[in-house]
Design an enzyme around this catalytic site. Structure first.
Site, PDB file in Angstrom:
ATOM      1  N   SER A 177       0.861  -1.177   0.000  1.00  0.00           N
ATOM      2  CA  SER A 177       0.000   0.000   0.000  1.00  0.00           C
ATOM      3  C   SER A 177       0.897   1.226   0.000  1.00  0.00           C
ATOM      4  O   SER A 177       2.063   1.135   0.403  1.00  0.00           O
ATOM      5  CB  SER A 177      -0.863   0.005   1.265  1.00  0.00           C
ATOM      6  OG  SER A 177      -1.461   1.274   1.480  1.00  0.00           O
TER       7      SER A 177
ATOM      8  N   TYR B  40      -1.467   0.159  10.548  1.00  0.00           N
ATOM      9  CA  TYR B  40      -1.723  -0.184   9.146  1.00  0.00           C
ATOM     10  C   TYR B  40      -0.445   0.014   8.323  1.00  0.00           C
ATOM     11  O   TYR B  40      -0.041  -0.875   7.557  1.00  0.00           O
ATOM     12  CB  TYR B  40      -2.855   0.678   8.588  1.00  0.00           C
ATOM     13  CG  TYR B  40      -3.127   0.422   7.134  1.00  0.00           C
ATOM     14  CD1 TYR B  40      -3.904  -0.658   6.731  1.00  0.00           C
ATOM     15  CD2 TYR B  40      -2.612   1.263   6.147  1.00  0.00           C
ATOM     16  CE1 TYR B  40      -4.152  -0.908   5.395  1.00  0.00           C
ATOM     17  CE2 TYR B  40      -2.853   1.018   4.805  1.00  0.00           C
ATOM     18  CZ  TYR B  40      -3.619  -0.061   4.437  1.00  0.00           C
ATOM     19  OH  TYR B  40      -3.861  -0.307   3.110  1.00  0.00           O
TER      20      TYR B  40
END
Length: 105
Positions: free
Chosen positions: A3, A16
């Site tokens: 990501s 995250y």
């Protein structure tokens, strides 16, 4: 699959981002340690349409995510990035692709 969170940390994204950095690092290590004939690509999507925001339990983080996801790209944009990487000739190794909405800076 990593990501853009592997490349940047913003408030409320520490865990995250850490997991996405770990995915990036693992894939990069695999690329370096594999036989040269094994191609390894890390795809790092930016804001993409998904159900992820529906699972945020922190009210502040959920509120921030509404604005953040306003310019999300469709999932097939990520699929096209994958298709690009795997469609290259055998002697071409696309190491990393970052694909994000044009509005995401």
């Amino acid at each position: 699959m990593a990501s853009v969170g592997a490349h940047e940390v913003v408030p409320t994204s520490a865990v995250y981002s850490a997991t996405k950095y770990a995915a990036w690092a693992l894939t990069e290590g695999l690329r370096q340690e594999s036989d040269p004939g094994t191609r390894v690509t890390t795809i790092s999507p930016g804001v993409t349409e998904s159900e992820l925001a529906e699972h945020i339990t922190d009210p502040h983080a959920a509120e921030v995510m509404v604005d953040y996801r306003a310019a999300a790209i469709p999932a097939d944009a990520v699929g096209r990035a994958v298709a690009f990487a795997v469609s290259q000739p055998a002697d071409v190794d696309v190491n990393e692709v970052v694909v994000r909405p044009a509005a995401q800076r």
